[in-house]
Design an enzyme around this catalytic site. Structure first.
Site, PDB file in Angstrom:
ATOM      1  CB  SER A  11      -1.300  -1.420  -3.435  1.00 28.46           C
ATOM      2  OG  SER A  11      -0.722  -0.150  -3.187  1.00 28.46           O
ATOM      3  CG  ASP A 184      -5.225   7.046  -3.456  1.00 29.98           C
ATOM      4  OD1 ASP A 184      -4.168   7.296  -4.067  1.00 29.98           O
ATOM      5  OD2 ASP A 184      -5.473   5.924  -2.976  1.00 29.98           O
ATOM      6  CG  HIS A 187      -2.999   3.599  -4.711  1.00 33.25           C
ATOM      7  ND1 HIS A 187      -3.417   4.012  -3.463  1.00 33.25           N
ATOM      8  CD2 HIS A 187      -2.339   2.423  -4.519  1.00 33.25           C
ATOM      9  CE1 HIS A 187      -3.032   3.115  -2.562  1.00 33.25           C
ATOM     10  NE2 HIS A 187      -2.377   2.146  -3.179  1.00 33.25           N
TER      11      HIS A 187
END
Length: 237
Positions: A11, A184, A187
């Protein structure tokens, strides 16, 4: 044909073309010299990435000069916490990285492969932004575990003679890294993206793929011959 720089990862790579992302900064940096191609798969670990790596890059045509391989954040998820399905044991993680790099080298023998370690983990940030409906009150990742995978990634790079970016260590050199670089706990913030972008540019420069080393695609405006533009184009064929 202009060469490509492929970004293959989870991600943190999938988000790389977002506003202020490290991939979009890289595409802007090489805008006249190379195409930056995104192959990011949110949630993937190296077990899954190794299975689909061939399919992921199959549609990339033309010369590929470099590939970043950025996995480990999900592999390092703790096996007894909320993200257990993503966990990959350390030894298998290393084997999977070797398999991915071998596949890339087989497809493009002269390609520069750059391994990127998982980033550090801000455990407080993970508690503030828990995974899905995890109400355990325990972070599903820890910085200590991420560090083990970071060191394993560097070990694979040394064994395989590849370049590596130790973003786990690099980010922790600055005070306040937890909230400055991670939005967070995992990320990247815009500042975190900037740090990674700068490290990738340095690694590419070390591989003789700096902006200055790559020719511009088609003649620059200042190099055009206004009386004979056709010759300017012929000189770039």
């Amino acid at each position: 044909m202009r060469p490509s720089i492929v970004l293959f990862g989870d991600s943190i790579t999938e988000e790389a073309f977002g506003e202020g992302g490290w991939g979009s900064s890289l595409a802007n940096h090489y805008s006249r010299s190379a195409d930056v191609v995104l192959r990011g798969y949110s949630g993937y670990n190296t077990r899954w990435a190794a299975r689909v790596a061939g399919r992921a890059v199959a549609s990339i045509a033309g010369p590929v000069s470099a590939v970043t391989v950025f996995f480990g954040a999900n592999d390092a998820a703790l096996p007894d916490r909320a993200c257990a399905l993503q966990h990959v044991p350390l030894a298998e993680y290393k084997d999977n990285l070797r398999a991915i790099c071998a596949l890339l080298k087989k497809r493009w023998p002269s390609v520069v492969v750059i391994l990127i370690t998982p980033p550090p983990v801000d455990e407080d940030g993970r508690l503030r932004y828990p995974y899905a409906h995890d109400f355990s009150g325990l972070p599903e990742r820890t910085n200590a575990a991420a560090g083990l995978y970071a060191r394993a990634c560097l070990e694979v790079a040394r064994q395989c003679g590849l370049r590596a970016i130790d973003i786990w260590s690099r980010m922790q050199r600055l005070p306040g890294w937890e909230k400055s670089f991670l939005r967070d706990g995992l990320h990247l913030t815009p500042r975190g993206n900037r740090v990674l972008f700068e490290e990738v540019v340095l690694a590419l420069k070390d591989a003789n793929l700096s902006l200055e080393a790559l020719p511009a695609d088609l003649p620059l405006f200042g190099d055009m011959d206004p009386d004979n533009p056709a010759k300017s184009f012929e000189d770039h064929e």
